[in-house]
Design an enzyme around this catalytic site. Structure first.
Site, PDB file in Angstrom:
ATOM      1  CB  THR A 213     -15.033  -6.117 -17.904  1.00  0.00           C
ATOM      2  OG1 THR A 213     -14.985  -5.967 -19.222  1.00  0.00           O
ATOM      3  CG2 THR A 213     -15.865  -5.296 -17.110  1.00  0.00           C
ATOM      4  CG  ASN A 214     -11.677  -3.224 -20.780  1.00  0.00           C
ATOM      5  OD1 ASN A 214     -12.374  -2.683 -21.539  1.00  0.00           O
ATOM      6  ND2 ASN A 214     -11.014  -4.436 -21.224  1.00  0.00           N
TER       7      ASN A 214
END
Ligand code: CTP
Length: 407
Positions: A213-214
Protein backbone atom coordinates in the site's frame (compact mmCIF):
# COMPACT_ATOMS: atom_id res chain seq x y z
CA UNK A 1 -18.97 31.50 14.01
CA UNK A 2 -21.68 29.94 16.14
CA UNK A 3 -21.27 32.50 18.92
CA UNK A 4 -24.58 34.28 19.59
CA UNK A 5 -26.40 32.18 16.98
CA UNK A 6 -30.03 31.65 18.01
CA UNK A 7 -30.70 27.95 17.65
CA UNK A 8 -34.16 26.46 18.14
CA UNK A 9 -33.69 22.76 18.86
CA UNK A 10 -36.82 20.73 18.11
CA UNK A 11 -36.75 17.40 19.91
CA UNK A 12 -39.30 14.86 18.68
CA UNK A 13 -40.37 11.34 19.62
CA UNK A 14 -37.43 8.98 19.33
CA UNK A 15 -35.17 7.09 21.69
CA UNK A 16 -32.32 9.13 20.12
CA UNK A 17 -33.72 12.17 22.03
CA UNK A 18 -31.06 11.68 24.71
CA UNK A 19 -28.42 12.63 22.13
CA UNK A 20 -30.03 16.06 21.84
CA UNK A 21 -28.83 16.74 25.37
CA UNK A 22 -25.26 16.40 24.10
CA UNK A 23 -26.22 18.59 21.12
CA UNK A 24 -27.51 21.29 23.47
CA UNK A 25 -24.30 21.13 25.46
CA UNK A 26 -22.12 21.39 22.33
CA UNK A 27 -24.09 24.36 21.03
CA UNK A 28 -24.06 26.21 24.36
CA UNK A 29 -20.32 25.54 24.72
CA UNK A 30 -19.77 27.06 21.26
CA UNK A 31 -21.57 30.22 22.39
CA UNK A 32 -24.99 29.67 20.77
CA UNK A 33 -28.27 30.65 22.44
CA UNK A 34 -30.36 27.51 22.52
CA UNK A 35 -34.12 27.20 23.05
CA UNK A 36 -35.52 23.72 23.12
CA UNK A 37 -39.00 22.70 21.94
CA UNK A 38 -40.27 19.20 22.69
CA UNK A 39 -43.16 17.31 21.13
CA UNK A 40 -45.46 15.15 23.25
CA UNK A 41 -43.62 12.15 21.78
CA UNK A 42 -40.25 13.49 22.97
CA UNK A 43 -41.66 13.95 26.49
CA UNK A 44 -42.28 10.20 26.63
CA UNK A 45 -38.51 9.65 26.34
CA UNK A 46 -36.88 12.47 28.27
CA UNK A 47 -37.60 15.19 30.86
CA UNK A 48 -37.63 18.89 29.88
CA UNK A 49 -35.71 19.75 33.04
CA UNK A 50 -32.49 18.25 31.59
CA UNK A 51 -32.70 20.56 28.56
CA UNK A 52 -33.63 23.50 30.75
CA UNK A 53 -30.55 22.98 32.92
CA UNK A 54 -28.26 22.81 29.87
CA UNK A 55 -29.81 25.60 27.80
CA UNK A 56 -30.67 27.93 30.71
CA UNK A 57 -34.05 28.52 29.05
CA UNK A 58 -37.38 27.00 29.89
CA UNK A 59 -38.43 24.35 27.43
CA UNK A 60 -41.41 24.90 25.16
CA UNK A 61 -43.92 22.07 25.08
CA UNK A 62 -47.58 21.94 24.05
CA UNK A 63 -48.42 22.19 27.72
CA UNK A 64 -46.10 25.16 28.56
CA UNK A 65 -47.10 27.13 25.47
CA UNK A 66 -50.70 27.23 26.59
CA UNK A 67 -49.69 28.66 29.99
CA UNK A 68 -47.86 31.68 28.55
CA UNK A 69 -50.59 34.28 28.29
CA UNK A 70 -48.34 37.26 27.46
CA UNK A 71 -47.02 36.21 24.12
CA UNK A 72 -47.82 34.10 21.15
CA UNK A 73 -44.99 31.64 21.79
CA UNK A 74 -44.68 30.11 18.37
CA UNK A 75 -44.39 33.46 16.60
CA UNK A 76 -41.91 34.85 19.12
CA UNK A 77 -39.62 31.79 18.91
CA UNK A 78 -40.02 31.55 15.14
CA UNK A 79 -38.84 35.13 14.69
CA UNK A 80 -36.00 34.79 17.20
CA UNK A 81 -34.53 31.75 15.42
CA UNK A 82 -31.44 31.91 13.17
CA UNK A 83 -31.27 28.14 12.73
CA UNK A 84 -33.94 25.51 13.44
CA UNK A 85 -32.52 22.04 14.13
CA UNK A 86 -35.01 19.16 14.28
CA UNK A 87 -33.11 16.42 16.11
CA UNK A 88 -34.12 13.68 16.39
CA UNK A 89 -36.68 14.14 13.64
CA UNK A 90 -39.32 11.42 13.77
CA UNK A 91 -41.36 10.33 10.73
CA UNK A 92 -44.42 12.22 11.96
CA UNK A 93 -42.63 15.58 12.25
CA UNK A 94 -41.01 15.11 8.82
CA UNK A 95 -44.45 14.35 7.36
CA UNK A 96 -45.90 17.50 8.96
CA UNK A 97 -43.00 19.62 7.66
CA UNK A 98 -43.43 18.22 4.15
CA UNK A 99 -47.14 18.98 4.12
CA UNK A 100 -47.30 22.21 6.08
CA UNK A 101 -49.29 20.72 8.92
CA UNK A 102 -49.41 22.85 12.05
CA UNK A 103 -51.46 21.08 14.70
CA UNK A 104 -49.42 21.70 17.86
CA UNK A 105 -46.97 24.29 19.12
CA UNK A 106 -43.95 22.48 17.67
CA UNK A 107 -45.22 22.09 14.11
CA UNK A 108 -46.77 25.57 14.24
CA UNK A 109 -43.45 27.17 15.23
CA UNK A 110 -41.62 25.21 12.51
CA UNK A 111 -44.12 26.41 9.93
CA UNK A 112 -43.88 29.99 11.18
CA UNK A 113 -40.09 30.26 11.08
CA UNK A 114 -38.32 31.63 7.99
CA UNK A 115 -34.93 30.59 9.32
CA UNK A 116 -32.63 27.99 7.83
CA UNK A 117 -33.66 24.47 8.87
CA UNK A 118 -31.67 21.30 9.49
CA UNK A 119 -33.43 17.96 9.93
CA UNK A 120 -31.66 15.00 11.54
CA UNK A 121 -33.91 11.94 11.19
CA UNK A 122 -33.91 8.92 13.50
CA UNK A 123 -36.37 6.09 13.08
CA UNK A 124 -37.08 2.43 12.56
CA UNK A 125 -35.67 1.11 9.27
CA UNK A 126 -39.12 0.14 7.91
CA UNK A 127 -40.53 3.57 8.71
CA UNK A 128 -37.55 5.16 6.98
CA UNK A 129 -37.87 2.94 3.92
CA UNK A 130 -41.62 3.56 3.64
CA UNK A 131 -42.30 5.36 0.34
CA UNK A 132 -44.30 8.02 2.19
CA UNK A 133 -41.30 8.91 4.39
CA UNK A 134 -38.96 8.90 1.40
CA UNK A 135 -41.39 11.14 -0.47
CA UNK A 136 -41.59 13.51 2.50
CA UNK A 137 -37.80 13.66 2.82
CA UNK A 138 -37.50 14.45 -0.90
CA UNK A 139 -40.11 17.19 -0.52
CA UNK A 140 -38.43 18.93 2.40
CA UNK A 141 -35.07 18.67 0.60
CA UNK A 142 -36.63 20.36 -2.41
CA UNK A 143 -37.95 23.06 -0.11
CA UNK A 144 -34.32 23.85 0.80
CA UNK A 145 -34.22 22.11 4.17
CA UNK A 146 -30.85 20.52 4.94
CA UNK A 147 -31.01 16.86 5.97
CA UNK A 148 -28.36 14.67 7.56
CA UNK A 149 -29.32 11.19 6.43
CA UNK A 150 -29.37 8.52 9.13
CA UNK A 151 -26.66 5.91 8.98
CA UNK A 152 -26.72 2.12 9.17
CA UNK A 153 -26.22 1.20 12.80
CA UNK A 154 -27.55 -0.54 15.85
CA UNK A 155 -31.20 0.48 16.32
CA UNK A 156 -33.23 0.39 19.52
CA UNK A 157 -35.00 -2.65 17.98
CA UNK A 158 -31.81 -4.64 18.64
CA UNK A 159 -30.47 -5.07 15.13
CA UNK A 160 -28.29 -3.08 12.75
CA UNK A 161 -30.14 -1.32 9.92
CA UNK A 162 -30.49 2.11 8.28
CA UNK A 163 -32.23 4.62 10.55
CA UNK A 164 -29.66 5.36 13.22
CA UNK A 165 -29.28 9.05 13.89
CA UNK A 166 -25.83 10.54 13.30
CA UNK A 167 -23.82 11.64 16.34
CA UNK A 168 -24.09 15.22 17.70
CA UNK A 169 -20.46 15.97 16.77
CA UNK A 170 -21.31 15.40 13.09
CA UNK A 171 -24.42 17.56 13.39
CA UNK A 172 -22.23 20.28 14.92
CA UNK A 173 -19.85 20.07 11.94
CA UNK A 174 -22.79 20.49 9.56
CA UNK A 175 -24.14 23.44 11.55
CA UNK A 176 -20.73 25.12 11.32
CA UNK A 177 -20.70 24.60 7.55
CA UNK A 178 -24.26 25.94 7.14
CA UNK A 179 -23.41 29.03 9.16
CA UNK A 180 -20.14 29.60 7.29
CA UNK A 181 -21.86 29.28 3.90
CA UNK A 182 -24.53 31.73 4.99
CA UNK A 183 -21.93 34.25 6.19
CA UNK A 184 -19.67 33.93 3.11
CA UNK A 185 -21.68 32.48 0.23
CA UNK A 186 -19.41 30.82 -2.39
CA UNK A 187 -19.08 32.48 -5.79
CA UNK A 188 -19.57 29.26 -7.73
CA UNK A 189 -22.06 26.50 -7.16
CA UNK A 190 -22.15 22.76 -7.83
CA UNK A 191 -25.88 22.53 -7.16
CA UNK A 192 -27.47 19.90 -9.37
CA UNK A 193 -24.07 18.28 -10.16
CA UNK A 194 -23.11 14.78 -9.18
CA UNK A 195 -19.52 14.54 -8.04
CA UNK A 196 -17.55 11.34 -7.57
CA UNK A 197 -14.45 11.53 -5.36
CA UNK A 198 -11.97 8.76 -4.58
CA UNK A 199 -9.85 8.81 -1.44
CA UNK A 200 -7.19 6.91 0.47
CA UNK A 201 -4.71 4.17 -0.30
CA UNK A 202 -5.61 0.98 -2.13
CA UNK A 203 -4.19 -2.32 -0.91
CA UNK A 204 -2.79 -4.98 -3.18
CA UNK A 205 -2.67 -8.39 -1.48
CA UNK A 206 0.50 -10.51 -1.59
CA UNK A 207 -0.83 -13.38 0.50
CA UNK A 208 -3.79 -13.68 2.94
CA UNK A 209 -2.07 -11.51 5.58
CA UNK A 210 0.21 -9.17 3.63
CA UNK A 211 -0.33 -6.41 1.15
CA UNK A 212 1.41 -3.45 -0.45
CA UNK A 213 0.00 0.00 0.00
CA UNK A 214 1.21 3.58 0.44
CA UNK A 215 1.19 6.41 2.98
CA UNK A 216 -2.01 8.18 1.88
CA UNK A 217 -4.34 8.98 4.79
CA UNK A 218 -7.35 9.99 2.69
CA UNK A 219 -7.46 13.47 4.29
CA UNK A 220 -7.28 15.30 0.98
CA UNK A 221 -10.01 13.19 -0.65
CA UNK A 222 -12.36 13.58 2.32
CA UNK A 223 -11.75 17.35 2.33
CA UNK A 224 -12.52 17.48 -1.40
CA UNK A 225 -15.75 15.49 -0.91
CA UNK A 226 -16.84 17.84 1.87
CA UNK A 227 -15.96 20.96 -0.11
CA UNK A 228 -17.97 19.68 -3.11
CA UNK A 229 -20.95 18.87 -0.87
CA UNK A 230 -20.70 22.37 0.66
CA UNK A 231 -21.04 23.85 -2.84
CA UNK A 232 -24.28 21.91 -3.23
CA UNK A 233 -23.09 18.83 -5.16
CA UNK A 234 -24.48 15.37 -4.59
CA UNK A 235 -21.28 13.59 -3.60
CA UNK A 236 -20.30 9.94 -3.68
CA UNK A 237 -16.99 9.13 -2.01
CA UNK A 238 -15.22 5.91 -2.93
CA UNK A 239 -13.04 5.09 0.05
CA UNK A 240 -10.01 2.84 -0.13
CA UNK A 241 -8.03 2.83 3.15
CA UNK A 242 -9.13 6.12 4.70
CA UNK A 243 -7.96 7.06 8.19
CA UNK A 244 -10.10 10.11 8.86
CA UNK A 245 -13.81 10.37 9.64
CA UNK A 246 -16.25 11.11 6.84
CA UNK A 247 -18.61 14.08 7.25
CA UNK A 248 -22.32 13.38 7.30
CA UNK A 249 -24.34 13.70 4.11
CA UNK A 250 -21.80 12.03 1.83
CA UNK A 251 -22.61 8.69 0.24
CA UNK A 252 -19.75 6.23 0.81
CA UNK A 253 -18.68 3.20 -1.24
CA UNK A 254 -15.88 1.11 0.27
CA UNK A 255 -13.21 -0.67 -1.78
CA UNK A 256 -9.91 -2.34 -0.99
CA UNK A 257 -7.87 -3.09 -4.12
CA UNK A 258 -7.20 -0.97 -7.19
CA UNK A 259 -9.27 -3.31 -9.37
CA UNK A 260 -12.23 -2.85 -7.00
CA UNK A 261 -11.65 0.90 -7.16
CA UNK A 262 -11.53 0.77 -10.94
CA UNK A 263 -14.76 -1.24 -11.17
CA UNK A 264 -16.55 1.19 -8.84
CA UNK A 265 -15.26 4.27 -10.69
CA UNK A 266 -16.20 2.95 -14.14
CA UNK A 267 -19.67 1.99 -12.91
CA UNK A 268 -20.32 5.32 -11.14
CA UNK A 269 -18.96 7.40 -14.03
CA UNK A 270 -22.17 6.48 -15.84
CA UNK A 271 -24.17 8.66 -13.47
CA UNK A 272 -21.72 11.34 -12.31
CA UNK A 273 -20.72 14.65 -13.89
CA UNK A 274 -17.34 15.03 -12.23
CA UNK A 275 -14.61 12.63 -11.09
CA UNK A 276 -11.97 13.85 -8.66
CA UNK A 277 -9.41 11.08 -8.37
CA UNK A 278 -7.66 11.80 -5.10
CA UNK A 279 -7.04 8.15 -4.19
CA UNK A 280 -3.43 7.01 -4.04
CA UNK A 281 -3.68 3.89 -6.15
CA UNK A 282 -1.09 1.19 -5.43
CA UNK A 283 0.55 0.99 -8.84
CA UNK A 284 1.75 -2.59 -8.56
CA UNK A 285 -0.09 -5.83 -7.97
CA UNK A 286 1.13 -9.37 -7.34
CA UNK A 287 1.33 -11.44 -10.46
CA UNK A 288 -0.13 -14.24 -8.35
CA UNK A 289 -1.63 -13.68 -4.89
CA UNK A 290 -0.40 -16.59 -2.75
CA UNK A 291 -3.40 -18.53 -1.41
CA UNK A 292 -1.55 -19.33 1.83
CA UNK A 293 0.70 -17.24 4.05
CA UNK A 294 4.25 -17.20 2.67
CA UNK A 295 6.45 -19.00 5.22
CA UNK A 296 9.79 -17.63 6.31
CA UNK A 297 11.34 -21.08 6.34
CA UNK A 298 10.46 -21.69 2.72
CA UNK A 299 12.62 -18.74 1.65
CA UNK A 300 16.34 -18.24 1.38
CA UNK A 301 17.95 -15.01 2.70
CA UNK A 302 16.74 -13.08 -0.30
CA UNK A 303 13.75 -13.90 -2.42
CA UNK A 304 11.76 -12.45 -5.26
CA UNK A 305 8.11 -11.41 -5.42
CA UNK A 306 6.67 -10.74 -8.85
CA UNK A 307 4.53 -7.67 -9.43
CA UNK A 308 2.97 -6.18 -12.48
CA UNK A 309 1.58 -2.72 -13.04
CA UNK A 310 -2.03 -2.26 -11.98
CA UNK A 311 -4.38 -0.81 -14.62
CA UNK A 312 -4.37 2.96 -14.80
CA UNK A 313 -7.90 3.94 -13.71
CA UNK A 314 -7.86 7.47 -15.14
CA UNK A 315 -6.70 6.15 -18.52
CA UNK A 316 -9.60 3.68 -18.48
CA UNK A 317 -11.96 6.54 -17.59
CA UNK A 318 -10.57 8.67 -20.45
CA UNK A 319 -11.83 6.00 -22.88
CA UNK A 320 -15.44 6.22 -21.69
CA UNK A 321 -15.55 9.89 -20.69
CA UNK A 322 -18.39 11.95 -22.23
CA UNK A 323 -17.69 15.49 -23.42
CA UNK A 324 -19.93 16.93 -20.69
CA UNK A 325 -17.97 15.15 -17.96
CA UNK A 326 -15.05 16.71 -16.08
CA UNK A 327 -12.15 14.75 -14.62
CA UNK A 328 -9.51 15.78 -12.12
CA UNK A 329 -6.33 13.88 -11.28
CA UNK A 330 -3.66 14.39 -8.66
CA UNK A 331 0.03 14.03 -9.43
CA UNK A 332 2.28 13.03 -6.59
CA UNK A 333 5.78 13.97 -7.71
CA UNK A 334 9.17 14.03 -6.03
CA UNK A 335 11.05 15.72 -8.91
CA UNK A 336 10.44 17.78 -12.08
CA UNK A 337 6.96 18.59 -10.78
CA UNK A 338 5.47 20.67 -13.60
CA UNK A 339 6.99 18.69 -16.46
CA UNK A 340 5.84 15.32 -15.06
CA UNK A 341 2.44 16.72 -14.11
CA UNK A 342 1.79 18.18 -17.56
CA UNK A 343 2.56 14.79 -19.09
CA UNK A 344 -0.03 13.22 -16.76
CA UNK A 345 -2.62 15.88 -17.61
CA UNK A 346 -2.39 14.91 -21.29
CA UNK A 347 -1.86 11.14 -21.00
CA UNK A 348 -4.83 10.74 -18.63
CA UNK A 349 -7.15 12.99 -20.67
CA UNK A 350 -7.84 15.26 -17.68
CA UNK A 351 -9.49 18.65 -17.47
CA UNK A 352 -7.52 19.57 -14.37
CA UNK A 353 -4.46 18.18 -12.67
CA UNK A 354 -3.48 18.97 -9.10
CA UNK A 355 0.29 18.70 -8.86
CA UNK A 356 1.67 17.91 -5.49
CA UNK A 357 5.33 17.84 -4.34
CA UNK A 358 5.47 14.83 -2.00
CA UNK A 359 9.23 15.14 -1.39
CA UNK A 360 8.51 18.00 1.04
CA UNK A 361 7.54 16.45 4.42
CA UNK A 362 5.68 19.64 5.46
CA UNK A 363 3.06 19.00 2.80
CA UNK A 364 1.56 16.04 1.01
CA UNK A 365 0.59 12.55 2.08
CA UNK A 366 -0.10 12.35 5.82
CA UNK A 367 0.41 16.00 6.76
CA UNK A 368 -2.44 18.42 7.51
CA UNK A 369 -1.18 21.03 5.06
CA UNK A 370 -0.58 21.03 1.34
CA UNK A 371 0.64 23.28 -1.43
CA UNK A 372 -0.40 22.44 -4.96
CA UNK A 373 -0.36 23.74 -8.50
CA UNK A 374 -3.56 23.55 -10.56
CA UNK A 375 -2.75 22.75 -14.19
CA UNK A 376 -5.24 22.96 -17.05
CA UNK A 377 -4.73 22.96 -20.80
CA UNK A 378 -4.95 26.51 -22.19
CA UNK A 379 -4.77 28.13 -18.75
CA UNK A 380 -1.83 29.50 -16.80
CA UNK A 381 -0.85 27.29 -13.82
CA UNK A 382 -2.19 28.44 -10.46
CA UNK A 383 0.00 27.80 -7.43
CA UNK A 384 -1.65 27.87 -4.01
CA UNK A 385 0.01 28.93 -0.76
CA UNK A 386 0.81 26.30 1.89
CA UNK A 387 -2.67 25.86 3.37
CA UNK A 388 -4.63 23.33 5.43
CA UNK A 389 -5.98 20.57 3.16
CA UNK A 390 -9.64 21.69 3.55
CA UNK A 391 -8.68 25.16 2.22
CA UNK A 392 -6.89 23.60 -0.78
CA UNK A 393 -9.96 21.42 -1.37
CA UNK A 394 -12.22 24.50 -1.34
CA UNK A 395 -10.03 26.22 -3.96
CA UNK A 396 -10.05 23.09 -6.09
CA UNK A 397 -13.81 22.56 -6.14
CA UNK A 398 -14.37 26.27 -6.69
CA UNK A 399 -12.20 26.02 -9.83
CA UNK A 400 -14.09 22.90 -10.96
CA UNK A 401 -17.43 24.68 -10.44
CA UNK A 402 -16.18 27.72 -12.34
CA UNK A 403 -14.99 25.58 -15.30
CA UNK A 404 -18.20 23.52 -15.36
CA UNK A 405 -20.39 26.59 -15.34
CA UNK A 406 -18.48 27.91 -18.35
CA UNK A 407 -18.53 24.56 -20.22
N1 CTP B 1 -4.07 6.82 -10.84
C1 CTP B 1 -4.96 5.99 -11.49
N2 CTP B 1 -4.65 4.67 -11.64
C2 CTP B 1 -3.46 4.18 -11.23
C3 CTP B 1 -2.53 5.05 -10.61
C4 CTP B 1 -2.87 6.37 -10.42
O1 CTP B 1 -6.03 6.43 -11.88
N3 CTP B 1 -3.18 2.91 -11.40
C5 CTP B 1 -4.46 8.25 -10.67
C6 CTP B 1 -4.27 8.79 -9.27
O2 CTP B 1 -5.45 8.67 -8.49
C7 CTP B 1 -3.95 10.26 -9.53
C8 CTP B 1 -3.26 10.23 -10.87
O3 CTP B 1 -3.61 8.98 -11.49
O4 CTP B 1 -5.11 11.05 -9.65
C9 CTP B 1 -1.75 10.31 -10.80
O5 CTP B 1 -1.25 9.41 -9.86
P1 CTP B 1 0.32 9.28 -9.61
O6 CTP B 1 0.59 8.22 -8.59
O7 CTP B 1 0.91 10.63 -9.39
O8 CTP B 1 0.83 8.85 -11.05
P2 CTP B 1 0.97 7.50 -11.79
O9 CTP B 1 0.10 7.53 -12.98
O10 CTP B 1 0.80 6.36 -10.86
O11 CTP B 1 2.48 7.60 -12.31
P3 CTP B 1 3.86 7.51 -11.48
O12 CTP B 1 3.58 6.78 -10.20
O13 CTP B 1 4.76 6.81 -12.41
O14 CTP B 1 4.28 8.95 -11.23
Amino acid sequence: MIKNLNVALYVTGSIAAYKSLVMTRLLVKAGANVRVLMTDGALEFIQPLSFQALSKHSVITNHSAGMDADQITHIEVAQWTDLAVVMPADANTIAKLANGIADDVISTTLLATDSQKLVVPAMNDHMLANPATQRNLATIKQDGIAIIAPTIGFLAEGYAAPGRMVEPELVMERIQTLVKLKQTPPTHSLRGRRVLVTAGATRQPIDPVRFITNASSGKMGVSVAKAAADLGAEVTLICADVRVSIPAGIKVVNVVTSSELQAAVLQLMKTNDVLIMTAAVADFQSVRVQPQKIKKAAQSDTFTLHFREADDILKAVAKIKRSDQYTVGFAAETNDLRENALKKLRSKGLDLLVANDVSNPQIGFSSDDNQVTFLRTDHAPIQTKVLPKPAIAEQLVDLVAQDLNQK
